[in-house]
Write a protein that holds these residues in place. Sequence first.
Motif, PDB file in Angstrom:
ATOM      1  N   SER A 164       8.124  -4.401 -10.177  1.00  0.00           N
ATOM      2  CA  SER A 164       7.471  -3.275 -10.849  1.00  0.00           C
ATOM      3  C   SER A 164       6.896  -2.292  -9.839  1.00  0.00           C
ATOM      4  CB  SER A 164       6.347  -3.779 -11.757  1.00  0.00           C
ATOM      5  OG  SER A 164       6.867  -4.541 -12.803  1.00  0.00           O
ATOM      6  N   ILE A 165       6.291  -2.818  -8.788  1.00  0.00           N
ATOM      7  CA  ILE A 165       5.741  -1.945  -7.751  1.00  0.00           C
ATOM      8  C   ILE A 165       6.853  -1.173  -7.044  1.00  0.00           C
ATOM      9  CG2 ILE A 165       4.515  -1.942  -5.543  1.00  0.00           C
ATOM     10  CD1 ILE A 165       2.826  -4.264  -6.691  1.00  0.00           C
ATOM     11  N   TYR A 203       7.930   1.530  -9.340  1.00  0.00           N
ATOM     12  CA  TYR A 203       6.926   2.598  -9.343  1.00  0.00           C
ATOM     13  C   TYR A 203       7.117   3.520  -8.143  1.00  0.00           C
ATOM     14  CZ  TYR A 203       2.354   4.833  -9.114  1.00  0.00           C
ATOM     15  OH  TYR A 203       1.348   5.755  -9.031  1.00  0.00           O
ATOM     16  N   MET A 225       8.096   4.881 -13.356  1.00  0.00           N
ATOM     17  CA  MET A 225       6.660   4.874 -13.067  1.00  0.00           C
ATOM     18  C   MET A 225       5.862   4.269 -14.212  1.00  0.00           C
ATOM     19  SD  MET A 225       5.871   8.409 -10.999  1.00  0.00           S
ATOM     20  CE  MET A 225       6.098   9.435 -12.410  1.00  0.00           C
ATOM     21  N   ALA A 270       6.425   0.462 -14.762  1.00  0.00           N
ATOM     22  CA  ALA A 270       5.664  -0.430 -13.879  1.00  0.00           C
ATOM     23  C   ALA A 270       4.277  -0.695 -14.445  1.00  0.00           C
ATOM     24  CB  ALA A 270       5.561   0.176 -12.480  1.00  0.00           C
ATOM     25  N   VAL A 271       3.664   0.323 -15.026  1.00  0.00           N
ATOM     26  CA  VAL A 271       2.339   0.158 -15.631  1.00  0.00           C
ATOM     27  C   VAL A 271       2.424  -0.792 -16.825  1.00  0.00           C
ATOM     28  CG1 VAL A 271       0.477   1.360 -16.838  1.00  0.00           C
ATOM     29  CG2 VAL A 271       1.550   2.413 -14.844  1.00  0.00           C
ATOM     30  N   THR A 280       3.343  -4.625 -15.729  1.00  0.00           N
ATOM     31  CA  THR A 280       2.238  -5.380 -15.138  1.00  0.00           C
ATOM     32  C   THR A 280       1.140  -5.649 -16.159  1.00  0.00           C
ATOM     33  OG1 THR A 280       1.240  -3.337 -14.300  1.00  0.00           O
ATOM     34  CG2 THR A 280       2.629  -4.598 -12.775  1.00  0.00           C
ATOM     35  N   ASP A 284      -3.316  -0.959 -12.672  1.00  0.00           N
ATOM     36  CA  ASP A 284      -2.678   0.033 -13.539  1.00  0.00           C
ATOM     37  C   ASP A 284      -3.412   1.363 -13.497  1.00  0.00           C
ATOM     38  OD1 ASP A 284      -0.703  -1.713 -14.231  1.00  0.00           O
ATOM     39  OD2 ASP A 284      -1.589  -2.275 -16.161  1.00  0.00           O
ATOM     40  N   PHE A 288      -2.199   3.020 -10.468  1.00  0.00           N
ATOM     41  CA  PHE A 288      -0.858   3.536 -10.749  1.00  0.00           C
ATOM     42  C   PHE A 288      -0.943   4.844 -11.545  1.00  0.00           C
ATOM     43  CE2 PHE A 288       1.639  -0.740 -10.720  1.00  0.00           C
ATOM     44  CZ  PHE A 288       1.621  -0.746  -9.340  1.00  0.00           C
ATOM     45  N   GLY A 304      -2.065   7.752  -9.518  1.00  0.00           N
ATOM     46  CA  GLY A 304      -0.941   8.223  -8.705  1.00  0.00           C
ATOM     47  C   GLY A 304       0.029   9.063  -9.514  1.00  0.00           C
TER      48      GLY A 304
END
Length: 132
Positions: free
Chosen positions: A10-11, A14, A52, A55-56, A59, A73, A76, A79
């Motif tokens: 996931s990271i 992202y 992006m 990924a949030v 997780t 999160d 994230f 960002g």
Amino acid sequence: MQLVILSLLSIIAYIGGLVLILRISPRLLGAAFDEPRFMGLAILEILGAILMFGAVVITFAVFNGAFPIRVLDFVFLVGIFIVSARVALYSFQPPAHILRRTHRVSRIITAAFGIFLALAAIFYVVQLFTAS
């Protein structure tokens, strides 16, 4: 072990989404909105946004919304907000500062996409800490 691998993926997704948004947005401004090139680049931008936000969501779902994951999160989403605000501001600049040959409608569409991403990030920050 599988949860750690899923979190690392996931990271990576992202980071890949951030790179796609940052690299494709300036190229999007140089194409007319009805060209196939614009549509292909827009598809890549949408893919970056999906990566992006994916990924949030992943997780958050994998760890059942534990507080450290909510903080991750939140980082994230901050960002995402920063990158999308940068894309929107970059797109609203006059053409002399970005590219010699830009199309007004392409600039407006790209800026609107950045604004919508920023608003979605703000919405999910609120949902992140108000959801039970």
